[in-house]
Design a protein around this motif. Structure first.
Motif, PDB file in Angstrom:
ATOM      1  N   GLU A  23      26.159  40.218  26.401  1.00  0.00           N
ATOM      2  CA  GLU A  23      27.449  40.496  27.041  1.00  0.00           C
ATOM      3  C   GLU A  23      27.524  39.822  28.409  1.00  0.00           C
ATOM      4  OE1 GLU A  23      28.774  44.839  25.385  1.00  0.00           O
ATOM      5  OE2 GLU A  23      27.040  44.755  26.715  1.00  0.00           O
ATOM      6  N   ARG A  24      26.425  39.873  29.166  1.00  0.00           N
ATOM      7  CA  ARG A  24      26.406  39.228  30.480  1.00  0.00           C
ATOM      8  C   ARG A  24      26.574  37.716  30.341  1.00  0.00           C
ATOM      9  NH1 ARG A  24      21.235  41.690  33.312  1.00  0.00           N
ATOM     10  NH2 ARG A  24      20.542  41.460  31.194  1.00  0.00           N
ATOM     11  N   CYS A  25      25.958  37.132  29.318  1.00  0.00           N
ATOM     12  CA  CYS A  25      26.084  35.690  29.102  1.00  0.00           C
ATOM     13  C   CYS A  25      27.519  35.312  28.750  1.00  0.00           C
ATOM     14  CB  CYS A  25      25.129  35.224  28.010  1.00  0.00           C
ATOM     15  SG  CYS A  25      23.404  35.199  28.535  1.00  0.00           S
ATOM     16  N   LEU A  26      28.178  36.113  27.934  1.00  0.00           N
ATOM     17  CA  LEU A  26      29.573  35.836  27.594  1.00  0.00           C
ATOM     18  C   LEU A  26      30.457  35.888  28.827  1.00  0.00           C
ATOM     19  CD1 LEU A  26      30.022  37.786  24.240  1.00  0.00           C
ATOM     20  CD2 LEU A  26      30.050  35.308  24.566  1.00  0.00           C
ATOM     21  N   VAL A  27      30.252  36.889  29.675  1.00  0.00           N
ATOM     22  CA  VAL A  27      31.037  37.002  30.905  1.00  0.00           C
ATOM     23  C   VAL A  27      30.747  35.809  31.802  1.00  0.00           C
ATOM     24  CG1 VAL A  27      31.355  38.320  33.030  1.00  0.00           C
ATOM     25  CG2 VAL A  27      31.310  39.500  30.827  1.00  0.00           C
TER      26      VAL A  27
ATOM     27  N   VAL B 221      33.491  33.198  33.238  1.00  0.00           N
ATOM     28  CA  VAL B 221      33.666  32.979  34.672  1.00  0.00           C
ATOM     29  C   VAL B 221      33.437  31.506  34.999  1.00  0.00           C
ATOM     30  CG1 VAL B 221      32.713  33.483  36.964  1.00  0.00           C
ATOM     31  CG2 VAL B 221      33.129  35.347  35.346  1.00  0.00           C
ATOM     32  N   ALA B 222      32.468  30.889  34.357  1.00  0.00           N
ATOM     33  CA  ALA B 222      32.180  29.469  34.611  1.00  0.00           C
ATOM     34  C   ALA B 222      33.372  28.592  34.257  1.00  0.00           C
ATOM     35  CB  ALA B 222      30.945  29.038  33.829  1.00  0.00           C
ATOM     36  N   ASP B 223      34.209  29.027  33.335  1.00  0.00           N
ATOM     37  CA  ASP B 223      35.404  28.260  32.969  1.00  0.00           C
ATOM     38  C   ASP B 223      36.491  28.331  34.044  1.00  0.00           C
ATOM     39  OD1 ASP B 223      34.330  27.442  30.572  1.00  0.00           O
ATOM     40  OD2 ASP B 223      35.285  29.049  29.409  1.00  0.00           O
ATOM     41  N   GLN B 224      36.428  29.313  34.914  1.00  0.00           N
ATOM     42  CA  GLN B 224      37.492  29.519  35.888  1.00  0.00           C
ATOM     43  C   GLN B 224      37.594  28.430  36.954  1.00  0.00           C
ATOM     44  OE1 GLN B 224      39.835  31.819  35.266  1.00  0.00           O
ATOM     45  NE2 GLN B 224      38.624  32.238  33.452  1.00  0.00           N
TER      46      GLN B 224
ATOM     47  N   ALA C 234      41.950  37.110  37.116  1.00  0.00           N
ATOM     48  CA  ALA C 234      41.187  36.935  35.876  1.00  0.00           C
ATOM     49  C   ALA C 234      39.687  36.994  36.143  1.00  0.00           C
ATOM     50  CB  ALA C 234      41.560  35.615  35.206  1.00  0.00           C
ATOM     51  N   VAL C 235      39.243  36.349  37.202  1.00  0.00           N
ATOM     52  CA  VAL C 235      37.815  36.370  37.524  1.00  0.00           C
ATOM     53  C   VAL C 235      37.380  37.778  37.894  1.00  0.00           C
ATOM     54  CG1 VAL C 235      36.055  35.537  39.132  1.00  0.00           C
ATOM     55  CG2 VAL C 235      37.715  33.946  38.192  1.00  0.00           C
ATOM     56  N   ALA C 236      38.152  38.476  38.718  1.00  0.00           N
ATOM     57  CA  ALA C 236      37.802  39.846  39.095  1.00  0.00           C
ATOM     58  C   ALA C 236      37.711  40.736  37.858  1.00  0.00           C
ATOM     59  CB  ALA C 236      38.820  40.409  40.087  1.00  0.00           C
ATOM     60  N   LYS C 237      38.649  40.578  36.936  1.00  0.00           N
ATOM     61  CA  LYS C 237      38.636  41.371  35.707  1.00  0.00           C
ATOM     62  C   LYS C 237      37.401  41.055  34.870  1.00  0.00           C
ATOM     63  CE  LYS C 237      41.467  42.614  31.758  1.00  0.00           C
ATOM     64  NZ  LYS C 237      42.743  42.416  31.067  1.00  0.00           N
ATOM     65  N   LEU C 238      37.077  39.760  34.744  1.00  0.00           N
ATOM     66  CA  LEU C 238      35.892  39.373  33.968  1.00  0.00           C
ATOM     67  C   LEU C 238      34.619  39.980  34.548  1.00  0.00           C
ATOM     68  CD1 LEU C 238      36.651  35.613  33.303  1.00  0.00           C
ATOM     69  CD2 LEU C 238      36.444  37.403  31.578  1.00  0.00           C
ATOM     70  N   LEU C 239      34.579  40.064  35.885  1.00  0.00           N
ATOM     71  CA  LEU C 239      33.395  40.601  36.554  1.00  0.00           C
ATOM     72  C   LEU C 239      33.449  42.120  36.689  1.00  0.00           C
ATOM     73  CD1 LEU C 239      33.054  37.908  39.347  1.00  0.00           C
ATOM     74  CD2 LEU C 239      31.666  38.144  37.271  1.00  0.00           C
ATOM     75  N   ASN C 240      34.520  42.717  36.177  1.00  0.00           N
ATOM     76  CA  ASN C 240      34.717  44.158  36.286  1.00  0.00           C
ATOM     77  C   ASN C 240      34.685  44.585  37.757  1.00  0.00           C
ATOM     78  OD1 ASN C 240      35.267  46.674  35.209  1.00  0.00           O
ATOM     79  ND2 ASN C 240      33.105  47.232  35.074  1.00  0.00           N
ATOM     80  N   GLY C 241      35.297  43.769  38.594  1.00  0.00           N
ATOM     81  CA  GLY C 241      35.310  44.044  40.027  1.00  0.00           C
ATOM     82  C   GLY C 241      36.696  44.397  40.513  1.00  0.00           C
ATOM     83  N   SER C 242      36.726  45.132  41.607  1.00  0.00           N
ATOM     84  CA  SER C 242      38.014  45.502  42.189  1.00  0.00           C
ATOM     85  C   SER C 242      38.528  44.410  43.125  1.00  0.00           C
ATOM     86  CB  SER C 242      37.891  46.822  42.941  1.00  0.00           C
ATOM     87  OG  SER C 242      36.885  46.737  43.930  1.00  0.00           O
TER      88      SER C 242
END
Length: 105
Positions: A5-9, A13-16, A35-43
């Motif tokens: 799952e971490r590799c997929l995220v 993110v690398a595509d951003q 989109a990046v914040a959402k991918l990283l599950n960050g606020s």
């Protein structure tokens, strides 16, 4: 979270950065940062860039932080003992674990 799952995220993110290169206006930039914040599950997130004149990392783009928090941000010297500076020097992702008093990063 599993390694897979971490590799997929990480791949998403690398595509951003490619998306950042295609930003045409402020709305595009907001979309990419969200989109990046959402991918990283960050606020929120901060993109730091190297400022040669200041000889430091400075916040270039932000998402999800209150204005009062952003107003307190200071440049980070490249040789600082700081997760952001460590990631910059090593060119590797650095994480900060969450605890009872602070969010992770």
């Amino acid at each position: 979270v599993s390694l897979d799952e971490r590799c997929l995220v990480a791949e998403e993110v690398a595509d951003q950065p490619g998306d950042l290169g295609r930003v045409g206006d402020c709305n595009d930039l907001v979309r990419v940062l969200e989109a990046v914040a959402k991918l990283l599950n960050g606020s929120g997130l901060i993109i730091w860039i190297w400022d040669e004149r200041a000889n430091a990392l400075v916040p270039a783009f932000t998402h999800g932080y209150a204005a009062r928090v952003l107003a307190r941000l200071q440049p980070i010297a490249g040789d600082s003992d700081n997760p952001t500076a460590n990631a910059f020097r090593s060119a590797e992702m650095v994480t900060v674990r969450r605890n009872d008093r602070q969010n992770g990063a």
